[in-house]
Write an enzyme that holds these catalytic residues in place. Structure first.
Site, PDB file in Angstrom:
ATOM      1  N   ARG A  42       0.938  -1.297   0.077  1.00  0.00           N
ATOM      2  CA  ARG A  42      -0.070   0.257   0.034  1.00  0.00           C
ATOM      3  C   ARG A  42       0.821   1.262  -0.119  1.00  0.00           C
ATOM      4  O   ARG A  42       0.281   2.461   0.135  1.00  0.00           O
ATOM      5  CB  ARG A  42      -1.073   0.212   1.177  1.00  0.00           C
ATOM      6  N   ASN A  75      -0.284  -1.915  -7.254  1.00  0.00           N
ATOM      7  CA  ASN A  75      -1.550  -1.191  -7.384  1.00  0.00           C
ATOM      8  C   ASN A  75      -1.548  -0.244  -6.165  1.00  0.00           C
ATOM      9  O   ASN A  75      -2.448  -0.163  -5.356  1.00  0.00           O
ATOM     10  CB  ASN A  75      -2.756  -2.106  -7.444  1.00  0.00           C
ATOM     11  N   ASP A 110      -1.158 -13.038  -1.194  1.00  0.00           N
ATOM     12  CA  ASP A 110      -1.962 -11.922  -1.891  1.00  0.00           C
ATOM     13  C   ASP A 110      -2.505 -11.179  -0.676  1.00  0.00           C
ATOM     14  O   ASP A 110      -3.836 -10.582  -0.464  1.00  0.00           O
ATOM     15  CB  ASP A 110      -3.373 -12.668  -2.368  1.00  0.00           C
TER      16      ASP A 110
HETATM   17  O1  DOR Z   1      -8.738  -9.485  -2.804  1.00  0.00           O
HETATM   18  C1  DOR Z   1      -7.895  -8.875  -3.695  1.00  0.00           C
HETATM   19  N1  DOR Z   1      -7.257  -7.761  -3.123  1.00  0.00           N
HETATM   20  N2  DOR Z   1      -7.894  -9.016  -4.759  1.00  0.00           N
HETATM   21  C2  DOR Z   1      -7.188  -8.464  -5.621  1.00  0.00           C
HETATM   22  O2  DOR Z   1      -7.138  -8.570  -6.640  1.00  0.00           O
HETATM   23  C3  DOR Z   1      -6.471  -7.019  -5.104  1.00  0.00           C
HETATM   24  C4  DOR Z   1      -6.354  -7.067  -3.522  1.00  0.00           C
HETATM   25  C5  DOR Z   1      -6.400  -5.788  -3.257  1.00  0.00           C
HETATM   26  O3  DOR Z   1      -5.384  -4.707  -3.791  1.00  0.00           O
HETATM   27  O4  DOR Z   1      -6.904  -5.484  -2.221  1.00  0.00           O
HETATM   28 ZN    ZN Z   2      -5.101 -10.365  -7.923  1.00  0.00          ZN
HETATM   29 ZN    ZN Z   3      -3.259  -9.267  -5.189  1.00  0.00          ZN
END
Ligand code: DOR
Ligand code: ZN
Ligand code: ZN
Length: 421
Positions: free
Chosen positions: A61, A91, A302
């Site tokens: 983040r 992202n 993730d």
């Molecule tokens: O659950 C998810 N969270 N899937 C994603 O693709 C993005 C991620 C996020 O950036 O929070």
């Molecule tokens: Zn993803």
């Molecule tokens: Zn991800």
């Protein structure tokens, strides 16, 4: 200098009862009964010692959303989970889509001095899915891979080009494979539980059809493709068949896809709102089978931290994601090793050796003389209840909060230095 005494060392190739000596940043000796004056001795009797875990997929983040997580809190959470290297997805706000942003993450990682944080750069500028980002500049500044994770690359033409460029620059492309025209505004797996809860469904084909496309595009480009967060039986099958034909495809799943089903959403627990969504039992079984037979190469987290206020909303309005760095090892150990689905050496392959090899991190992922002294000490006999109050991560949005798990991380060594966890 650190001397690990009486350790059960776990490598992808097997296990060994031994002592391990580090000097400076590397492992210098592996043998029984090492004596070394001046070394800090850690008694590892009854403990397992793995090469430091490598998470090739997490969200830290920074920049822009540091109320959810930042490089410092994220890299501390990594250490607490036994990770010595983590790759952070781009992202962020703004997205990490240029050399300067990549250099910034590297600098923050060095300043924090916790787990090594390796930045993943965007595939497309601003993650807009249109023009490719500056692969060359990002690589020169230390990008470890490219991904638009969080979003798919909608256009097949852009994806094909991206795969060709990634090949040219020697960067692994990590694909968030999702057909947005199918997933639409769904929030949970389409099926009985979606109907029962009244929540909008995401059909499995939103993932599987996109995985099929991306695999075929990688085959066409002759490029390497790594598929992120595989959650369906069909995705596993597509990748299994592709590997048989010699396509250079690898993939990961996450602890929540083999340890939980979409029953978790029946209580409207927003920590169970994840993309791709938690699936049904048949898919969970197929993911476990894919791990057992080697189709699934990697367990990644993730790790997707969100602020309490953001998750504390109606299901439809809460963001997708669960944190995972501080529970991944225990979930995998409890659900895969203690059930005798895989061996400890397989777990080492899934959490250390395979990510190192996919990312070209030749100095880590194994405990060997000359390798980087990145190690994690685990107590296999500990049993505990997950309590997010003790998390180092700013994100308390754990699907596993309150779960009873086995095996805990008790020590971490990064580049020959013992870290506080
Ligand atoms: O659950 C998810 N969270 N899937 C994603 O693709 C993005 C991620 C996020 O950036 O929070
Ligand atoms: Zn993803
Ligand atoms: Zn991800």
């Amino acid at each position: 200098m650190i001397l690990l005494k009486n350790a059960t060392v776990v490598n992808a190739g097997g296990m060994q009862q031994t002592d391990v000596l580090t000097d400076g940043e590397i492992i210098t000796r592996i043998a029984p009964n090492i004596e070394c004056f001046g070394a800090e001795v850690i008694d590892c009797d009854g403990k397992l010692v793995f090469p430091g875990f490598i998470d090739m997929h997490c969200h830290l983040r920074e920049p822009g959303q540091t109320h959810k997580e930042d490089i410092r809190s994220g890299s501390l959470a990594a250490l607490a989970g036994g990770y010595t290297t983590v790759c952070c997805m781009p992202n962020t706000d703004p997205p990490i889509d240029n050399g300067g942003a990549v250099a910034y993450i590297r600098k923050r990682s060095a300043e924090c001095g916790n787990a090594d944080v390796l930045p993943v750069g965007c595939i497309t500028r601003g993650q807009k899915g249109e023009e490719l980002a500056e692969f060359g500049h990002m690589k020169a500044q230390g990008a470890i891979a490219v991904s638009d994770d969080g979003l798919p690359v909608d256009s097949g033409a852009v994806m094909l080009n991206a795969l060709k460029y990634a090949k040219t620059f020697g960067l692994t492309l990590l694909s968030h494979s999702e057909d947005k025209s199918i997933s639409g505004n769904g929030v949970v797996n389409a099926g009985e539980n979606a109907t029962a809860s009244g929540l909008r469904g995401i059909p499995k084909a939103a993932e599987s059809a996109a995985v099929a496309r991306d695999v075929l595009l990688a085959e066409e480009a002759g490029a390497r493709l790594h598929v992120c967060h595989v959650s369906t039986a069909e995705s596993v099958d597509i990748i299994r068949q592709a590997k048989k034909r010699g396509v250079k495809v690898t993939c990961e799943t996450c602890p929540h896809y083999f340890a939980a089903t979409d029953d978790e959403i029946l209580s409207y627990n927003t920590n169970a709102k994840i993309n791709p969504p938690l699936r049904g039992e048949r898919d969970v079984d197929a993911i476990v089978q894919g791990i057992a037979d080697g189709t699934i190469d990697v367990i990644a987290t993730d790790h997707a931290p969100h602020h309490f206020d953001e998750k504390n909303k109606e299901f439809d309005y809460a963001p997708f994601g669960t944190v995972g760095l501080e529970t991944a090892f225990s979930v995998a150990y409890t659900r895969l090793v203690l059930t005798e689905t895989i061996k400890l050496s397989d777990l080492c392959r899934l959490m250390s050796a395979a990510p190192a090899s996919i990312l070209g991190l030749t100095d880590r992922g194994r405990i060997e003389v000359g390798a980087r002294a990145d190690m994690v000490i685990v107590d296999p006999d500990d049993e505990y209840t997950v309590d997010t109050a003790y998390f180092k991560s700013k994100g308390k949005n754990s699907l596993f909060d309150g779960w009873r798990l086995n095996g805990s991380v008790v020590g971490v060594i990064v580049k020959g230095e013992k870290k506080q966890i």
